[in-house]
Design a protein around this motif. Structure first.
Motif, PDB file in Angstrom:
ATOM      1  N   SER A   1       0.434 -26.301  54.958  1.00 22.85           N
ATOM      2  CA  SER A   1       0.557 -27.032  53.700  1.00 22.85           C
ATOM      3  C   SER A   1       0.743 -26.004  52.597  1.00 22.85           C
ATOM      4  O   SER A   1       0.074 -24.980  52.576  1.00 22.85           O
ATOM      5  N   VAL A   2       1.685 -26.333  51.687  1.00 18.92           N
ATOM      6  CA  VAL A   2       2.029 -25.428  50.609  1.00 18.92           C
ATOM      7  C   VAL A   2       1.796 -26.144  49.297  1.00 18.92           C
ATOM      8  O   VAL A   2       2.306 -27.252  49.095  1.00 18.92           O
ATOM      9  N   GLY A   3       1.033 -25.494  48.424  1.00 22.56           N
ATOM     10  CA  GLY A   3       0.800 -26.036  47.092  1.00 22.56           C
ATOM     11  C   GLY A   3       1.586 -25.242  46.073  1.00 22.56           C
ATOM     12  O   GLY A   3       1.470 -24.025  45.998  1.00 22.56           O
ATOM     13  N   ILE A   4       2.410 -25.963  45.295  1.00 22.99           N
ATOM     14  CA  ILE A   4       3.231 -25.313  44.272  1.00 22.99           C
ATOM     15  C   ILE A   4       2.541 -25.519  42.928  1.00 22.99           C
ATOM     16  O   ILE A   4       2.231 -26.657  42.544  1.00 22.99           O
ATOM     17  N   VAL A   5       2.291 -24.408  42.237  1.00 25.90           N
ATOM     18  CA  VAL A   5       1.641 -24.462  40.924  1.00 25.90           C
ATOM     19  C   VAL A   5       2.742 -24.309  39.885  1.00 25.90           C
ATOM     20  O   VAL A   5       3.348 -23.230  39.764  1.00 25.90           O
ATOM     21  N   SER A   6       3.052 -25.392  39.173  1.00 21.43           N
ATOM     22  CA  SER A   6       4.139 -25.330  38.193  1.00 21.43           C
ATOM     23  C   SER A   6       4.005 -26.480  37.204  1.00 21.43           C
ATOM     24  O   SER A   6       3.403 -27.519  37.505  1.00 21.43           O
ATOM     25  N   HIS A   7       4.594 -26.284  36.009  1.00 19.41           N
ATOM     26  CA  HIS A   7       4.634 -27.356  35.009  1.00 19.41           C
ATOM     27  C   HIS A   7       6.063 -27.866  34.816  1.00 19.41           C
ATOM     28  O   HIS A   7       6.363 -28.572  33.839  1.00 19.41           O
ATOM     29  N   VAL A   8       6.991 -27.513  35.734  1.00 20.99           N
ATOM     30  CA  VAL A   8       8.373 -27.996  35.657  1.00 20.99           C
ATOM     31  C   VAL A   8       8.376 -29.497  35.940  1.00 20.99           C
ATOM     32  O   VAL A   8       7.877 -29.952  36.979  1.00 20.99           O
ATOM     33  N   ALA A   9       8.941 -30.269  35.003  1.00 18.48           N
ATOM     34  CA  ALA A   9       8.868 -31.733  35.104  1.00 18.48           C
ATOM     35  C   ALA A   9       9.658 -32.257  36.292  1.00 18.48           C
ATOM     36  O   ALA A   9       9.271 -33.256  36.927  1.00 18.48           O
ATOM     37  N   ASP A  10      10.801 -31.615  36.660  1.00 19.33           N
ATOM     38  CA  ASP A  10      11.638 -32.129  37.736  1.00 19.33           C
ATOM     39  C   ASP A  10      10.924 -32.081  39.077  1.00 19.33           C
ATOM     40  O   ASP A  10      11.238 -32.878  39.970  1.00 19.33           O
ATOM     41  N   LEU A  11       9.936 -31.170  39.232  1.00 18.00           N
ATOM     42  CA  LEU A  11       9.211 -31.087  40.498  1.00 18.00           C
ATOM     43  C   LEU A  11       8.332 -32.302  40.730  1.00 18.00           C
ATOM     44  O   LEU A  11       8.009 -32.621  41.874  1.00 18.00           O
ATOM     45  N   ARG A  12       7.899 -32.957  39.639  1.00 19.17           N
ATOM     46  CA  ARG A  12       7.067 -34.165  39.825  1.00 19.17           C
ATOM     47  C   ARG A  12       7.857 -35.270  40.517  1.00 19.17           C
ATOM     48  O   ARG A  12       7.283 -36.092  41.252  1.00 19.17           O
ATOM     49  N   ARG A  13       9.188 -35.306  40.256  1.00 16.75           N
ATOM     50  CA  ARG A  13      10.029 -36.318  40.920  1.00 16.75           C
ATOM     51  C   ARG A  13      10.309 -35.940  42.362  1.00 16.75           C
ATOM     52  O   ARG A  13      10.331 -36.800  43.248  1.00 16.75           O
ATOM     53  N   ARG A  14      10.486 -34.646  42.613  1.00 15.61           N
ATOM     54  CA  ARG A  14      10.861 -34.194  43.955  1.00 15.61           C
ATOM     55  C   ARG A  14       9.665 -34.150  44.906  1.00 15.61           C
ATOM     56  O   ARG A  14       9.822 -34.267  46.115  1.00 15.61           O
ATOM     57  N   ILE A  15       8.454 -33.912  44.355  1.00 13.02           N
ATOM     58  CA  ILE A  15       7.274 -33.774  45.213  1.00 13.02           C
ATOM     59  C   ILE A  15       6.340 -34.922  44.878  1.00 13.02           C
ATOM     60  O   ILE A  15       5.698 -34.938  43.809  1.00 13.02           O
ATOM     61  N   PRO A  16       6.220 -35.916  45.748  1.00  9.17           N
ATOM     62  CA  PRO A  16       5.422 -37.101  45.415  1.00  9.17           C
ATOM     63  C   PRO A  16       3.914 -36.842  45.436  1.00  9.17           C
ATOM     64  O   PRO A  16       3.161 -37.480  44.712  1.00  9.17           O
ATOM     65  N   VAL A  17       3.440 -35.934  46.313  1.00  5.67           N
ATOM     66  CA  VAL A  17       2.003 -35.686  46.412  1.00  5.67           C
ATOM     67  C   VAL A  17       1.651 -34.603  45.397  1.00  5.67           C
ATOM     68  O   VAL A  17       2.148 -33.471  45.468  1.00  5.67           O
ATOM     69  N   ARG A  18       0.768 -35.008  44.453  1.00  7.31           N
ATOM     70  CA  ARG A  18       0.495 -34.080  43.353  1.00  7.31           C
ATOM     71  C   ARG A  18      -1.010 -34.060  43.051  1.00  7.31           C
ATOM     72  O   ARG A  18      -1.711 -35.049  43.276  1.00  7.31           O
ATOM     73  N   LEU A  19      -1.444 -32.911  42.528  1.00  7.71           N
ATOM     74  CA  LEU A  19      -2.785 -32.770  41.963  1.00  7.71           C
ATOM     75  C   LEU A  19      -2.598 -32.401  40.502  1.00  7.71           C
ATOM     76  O   LEU A  19      -2.130 -31.311  40.171  1.00  7.71           O
ATOM     77  N   GLU A  20      -2.931 -33.340  39.628  1.00  7.47           N
ATOM     78  CA  GLU A  20      -2.703 -33.167  38.197  1.00  7.47           C
ATOM     79  C   GLU A  20      -3.993 -32.691  37.537  1.00  7.47           C
ATOM     80  O   GLU A  20      -5.065 -33.239  37.785  1.00  7.47           O
ATOM     81  N   VAL A  21      -3.852 -31.650  36.691  1.00  7.97           N
ATOM     82  CA  VAL A  21      -4.976 -31.152  35.902  1.00  7.97           C
ATOM     83  C   VAL A  21      -4.769 -31.627  34.489  1.00  7.97           C
ATOM     84  O   VAL A  21      -3.766 -31.269  33.825  1.00  7.97           O
ATOM     85  N   VAL A  22      -5.728 -32.438  33.995  1.00  6.96           N
ATOM     86  CA  VAL A  22      -5.619 -33.067  32.680  1.00  6.96           C
ATOM     87  C   VAL A  22      -6.527 -32.330  31.717  1.00  6.96           C
ATOM     88  O   VAL A  22      -7.706 -32.097  32.012  1.00  6.96           O
ATOM     89  N   LYS A  23      -5.969 -31.956  30.562  1.00  2.00           N
ATOM     90  CA  LYS A  23      -6.740 -31.251  29.537  1.00  2.00           C
ATOM     91  C   LYS A  23      -7.297 -32.276  28.561  1.00  2.00           C
ATOM     92  O   LYS A  23      -6.552 -33.043  27.959  1.00  2.00           O
TER      93      LYS A  23
END
Length: 1003
Positions: A969-991
């Motif tokens: 399993s690979v976790g990508i750490v990024s704030h690029v918006a297009d990756l949210r559409r391409r990668i459905p499984v996400r862990l969101e950090v909310v400030k």
């Protein structure tokens, strides 16, 4: 290694407890970790690293930094809990950093130590504790993971920025990173060890060469002039050929010295021949001089002998007459002895008659003997009376002794009666002293038990009064700190409110014509907002916030200080009260109490110190009482015995007095009467003996006169007086005989010398000259000594040169293996350090190993880079040298479109990203294999995707998605918006204002 669950509490930006379910996120194989900047995406990875290694990655582990969240409540401790599977074991590790916590009693904070806990899961037993030791947990996890913290952060938490710099960096920077990942310190240690061995071997060779040169200097000193003919050794220690040069030079010096030794032998032989000839000549001249002198001495002795001849004849005649007179000497001595005896007897008779009474002075010897016998019989009759008188005198002495003993016993009885009369009073007083001392000892123990608490209360009261002032001052400081905090918070909130009202103008200042707005997304900006009066910028707000935080920290420190001072004040107050908790005593009252107890204790201790002396005095008095009773009783018994003895002595003395009075007559005592008779008997005996002696002496004198006259006539003398005049004693006769013998011996010796033929012949020759012959001999002696000294020096020089040459040869033989070892080690050290001519690329050993690892990494990275670049790029390792630098850690990219090979620093931004990503993934595979094949089921890739176009991004994601083929399993750490559409499984950090939180988005 697979991560299952992560729990974060009061860590970094997370103010509350947040749960991350990696099992759910890893189910799709690829998941995205996203959120706004500063929300805490990287903090999630920091939590994983902290749980495994007890520290965050090195770049964020700055000195003085705190891991505790500023948003967390004070009563919520910071804690990270990670559940994972590694090495076939399911583990749960929980760590808490060192952090302040509220005190359980009172106000303020105390520092809580860092804690670690490790639990293991067993299907049968469930979760069970394994360890609470930081060291044991760290060693266990490092062993199971097989990587250090730096390796883990590079392999599992792939920081793309680091690998982009790796692609563009030089060989030295790449060497540092690879050395840290692959732990090639052992190869660097081999280089250092070889260098150290080379330095040691070089030092041993240099030391051996220095010893050889020292021997060469000693050979030069020993050779002397012989060494000047050879060429000196010019080589220096450590240079080749030094040993051979020294041996050659020593051989030349030995040969020259042997030639000089042969010359010295010939010179000594010539000098010895000349010395022998001079010795023979000197001996002959000395013998001639001796004979001439002997002949002259003989002539002088003969003349002196003739001068003494008349004296010799006179002595001979005088000695002959003295020897005739010796035959009359016995008769002369007998006559003189008889005359002396007669005169002595006449004198003795006169003295003896003078002591007698007048009527007895002319009495003959027979009458005197008769009177002597009469008085002797009377003296014998007085022996019994003399013994009685002596016994009477002894009785008087015994009576005096008895009287003296009686007086001593009377005195002893009076003293004993006087002492015993006061015995009861004395005994009672001594017992009273013992009892008083024992009571004082008990009192001293009681007072000592009271004095120590009193002193502690006095000290505590002093601290209490001092701390009361500190409490008041701390309360005043806390009040001031709270007021300052309120003022600072109020000022910050006011500035923040004013900034929010003018935030539109602040955003408008960042608009650029033709670029979309970050708020609405439009590229047109018709009416940008402008700042109004009193606008507050971000820097002003941040300074106010910093001032508010500083005031808050000052208020917390003041509260903590106040709590500490209050605790110490309460403790001092409790200690000052002692057992009486209802009343509080002042320092003066407690001081008076301590002084009073101190005085009473000192007095009791002084009285108690007299216990042993009092007991000893009582024991001594009782012993003396017993002794005095016994002495008094014994004295009474002796008095009775003396009375009986005195009566017996009185009766005995009366009987003796009657006997003594009858025996002493008119004398005062028997002894005096006996002494008078003894003197009379002695005088009579002496007188009778003197008469007989005088008569015998007269008869012997007459007989001696007759014998003397007859002896003088037979010896040839006319009268005895003539013989007496010629008589000499033995010493005078010996002196005359000695003179005669001396003259005769001298006459015989002179006659013998006058008969010597050689002396007469020598006297006929010219006078001898020994001084000239002596000079010739001394010259020959000096020449021989000089030649012998030169020979000894030459022989010693040859021996010393031979010995030193042998030592030099031994040193050269010992140097051979040392030099061979040095050459072998120097060659290896040069190869390992890259300085040897055999090392064509000048590559160090560590760089060589790292180059092999880099070649493996490049091969592993190329497999993914070709897919990401559609087969265009290939990473290759290069060991070519660039400029004057060493080779081994070059990295090039081969462009399949152009067929050229170029440096990785020429790649564009997007190309650099997927190249560095491929390099990171390849490095992860190689490090995993290096760590023992530990399977890494969870990877994280941090940032860099914003620089890719859509096609390249799809290819990169396909490569990452292919990692699922191996159940990764690979976790990508990024704030690029297009990756949210391409990668459905996400862990969101909310400030959020109260702290960040996480949200799971599952497909």
């Amino acid at each position: 290694m697979r991560l299952h669950r992560l729990s974060i509490t009061a860590f970094g930006p997370f103010g509350a407890t947040q749960e991350v379910d990696f099992d759910a996120l890893s189910s799709a194989g690829l998941f995205l970790l996203h959120g706004p900047t500063g929300a805490g995406k990287t903090s999630v990875l920091d939590a994983v690293c902290f749980a495994l290694y007890g520290a965050v990655p090195g770049a964020r582990q700055s000195p003085g930094a705190s891991l505790r969240s500023d948003h967390a409540p004070v009563d919520l401790p910071t804690e990270v809990q990670l559940e994972l599977t590694v090495g076939g074991r399911r583990l749960e590790v929980t760590r808490s950093p060192a952090q302040p916590r509220p005190k359980k009693r009172g106000d303020g904070f105390t520092m809580e130590k860092a804690q670690s806990r490790l639990r293991g899961y067993d299907p049968e037993r469930g979760w069970h504790a394994l360890s609470k030791s930081h060291q044991e947990i760290g060693e266990e996890l490092t062993h199971l993971i097989g990587m250090s913290r730096d390796q883990f952060c590079q392999v599992v938490l792939l920081p793309q920025g680091d690998f982009a710099r790796f692609l563009r960096s030089d060989a030295e920077a790449r060497g540092k990173l690879l050395g840290r990942l692959f732990d090639t310190r052992r190869f660097a240690a081999v280089e250092e060890r070889l260098a150290e061995l080379r330095r040691g071997a070089e030092a041993r060779v240099t030391a051996a060469d220095e010893r050889i040169l020292a021997l060469a200097q000693r050979i030069a000193q020993a050779a002397g002039p012989a060494g000047a003919e050879a060429t000196p050794v010019a080589a220096r220690p450590g240079e080749p050929g030094l040993a051979e040069a020294v041996l050659e030079w020593a051989a030349i010096a030995r040969s020259t010295a042997r030639e000089r030794l042969g010359i010295a032998h010939r010179v000594v032989a010539w000098a010895e021949g000349r010395q022998r000839e001079a010795r023979h000549a000197l001996d002959a001249v000395r013998e001639l001089a001796r004979l001439q002198q002997r002949y002259e001495e003989t002539r002088l002795r003969s003349a002196a002998l003739e001068e003494r001849r008349p004296e010799h004849d006179r002595c001979q005649k005088e000695l002959e007459r003295a020897r005739k007179a010796d035959r009359v000497a016995p008769a002369l001595e007998l006559r003189e002895e008889a005359e002396r005896a007669y005169r002595a007897a006449s004198d003795g008779l006169g003295r003896a008659r003078a002591l007698l009474s007048p009527e007895l002075r002319d009495v003959g010897a027979d009458r005197l003997a008769e009177l002597e016998r009469k008085f002797q019989q009377e003296l014998y009759a007085l022996d019994a009376a003399r013994e009685s008188e002596e016994r009477s005198a002894r009785i008087d002495g015994e009576r005096v002794r008895l009287n003296r003993e009686a007086q001593a016993d009377d005195e002893l009885i009076r003293e004993a009666d006087a002492w015993l009369a006061d015995w009861d009073t004395t005994r009672a007083a001594l017992k009273g002293r013992v009892d008083a001392s024992q009571e004082a000892a008990t009192r001293a123990e009681q007072l000592a038990g009271l004095l120590a608490p009193a002193r502690r209360r006095l000290d505590a009261a002093g601290r209490r009064d001092a701390l009361a002032t500190d409490v008041q001052q701390a309360e005043e400081r806390l009040t001031g700190a709270r007021e300052q905090e309120l003022d600072a918070r109020k000022a910050w909130l006011d500035l923040r409110e004013r900034r929010l009202r003018g935030i539109a103008a602040e955003l408008a200042a960042g608009l650029v014509a033709g670029e979309p707005c970050t708020v609405c997304g439009s590229a047109d900006h018709p009416v940008p907002a402008s700042p109004g009066d009193g606008h507050v910028d971000r820097a002003t707000e941040e300074r106010a916030l910093a001032a508010q935080q500083s005031a808050e920290e000052a208020r917390a420190r003041a509260e903590q200080q106040l709590g500490l001072v209050r605790e110490r004040h309460a403790a001092a107050e409790t200690e000052a009260r002692g057992d009486d908790a209802s009343a509080s005593s002042t320092v003066a009252e407690l001081g008076e109490l301590v002084d009073r107890l101190t005085g009473e204790h000192a007095e009791a201790h002084r009285l108690a110190a007299a216990t042993n002396p009092a007991r000893e005095a009582l024991t001594a008095a009782e012993r003396e009482h017993t002794e005095r009773l016994e002495q008094r009783q014994e004295a009474h018994g002796r008095m009775s015995a003396r009375t009986a003895a005195r009566e017996a002595l009185d009766g005995e003395q009366a009987r003796l007095e009657e006997q003594i009075a009858a025996a002493r007559g008119e004398s005062p005592s028997v002894a005096a009467h006996a002494e008078r008779l003894t003197r009379r008997v002695a005088r009579l005996a002496d007188a009778a003996e003197a008469v007989r002696t005088e008569q015998d002496a007269a008869q012997r004198r007459k007989e001696a006169d007759d014998r003397l006259s007859d002896a003088a006539f037979r010896a040839g003398f006319d009268t005895p007086e003539a013989a007496a005049a010629t008589l000499l004693d033995a010493a005078a006769q010996r002196d005359l005989q000695h003179r005669i013998d001396t003259w005769q011996a001298e006459a015989a010796a002179v006659a013998d010398r006058r008969a010597e033929r050689d002396a007469r012949e020598a006297a006929e020759q010219p006078a001898a000259q020994p001084s000239s012959a002596q000079g010739e001999f001394e010259t020959a002696e000096w020449l021989l000594r000089e030649a012998s000294s030169a020979l000894a020096a030459a022989d010693e020089r040859c021996g010393e040169l031979t010995r030193l040459s042998r030592q030099a040869a031994d040193e050269v033989r010992r140097l051979g293996p040392v030099r061979q070892e040095y050459e072998r080690i120097a060659r290896l050290a040069g190869l390992a350090a890259g300085t040897s001519a055999d090392n064509e690329r000048k590559m160090r050993l560590e760089a060589y190993v790292l180059a092999a690892r880099l070649e493996q990494v490049a091969a592993a990275a190329t497999a993914r880079l070709q897919r990401m670049s559609s087969g265009r790029y290939t990473l290759v390792h290069s060991d070519a040298r660039t400029g004057g630098r060493r080779a081994g850690l070059g990295l090039h990219v081969v462009d399949a479109w152009t067929g050229s090979e170029r440096d990785t620093a020429t790649l564009s931004g997007g190309e650099t990203f997927f190249a560095s990503l491929a390099l990171a993934l390849g490095l992860a595979d190689v490090v995993t294999e290096e760590a023992g094949g530990v399977r890494l089921d969870t990877l994280f890739i941090d940032e860099g995707f914003g620089s890719l176009d859509d096609q390249t991004l799809d290819e990169v994601l396909d490569v990452l998605d292919s990692l699922r083929e191996r159940d990764r399993s690979v976790g990508i750490v990024s704030h690029v918006a297009d990756l949210r559409r391409r990668i459905p499984v996400r862990l969101e950090v909310v400030k959020e204002r109260q702290g960040s939180s996480v949200r799971h988005h599952l497909a």
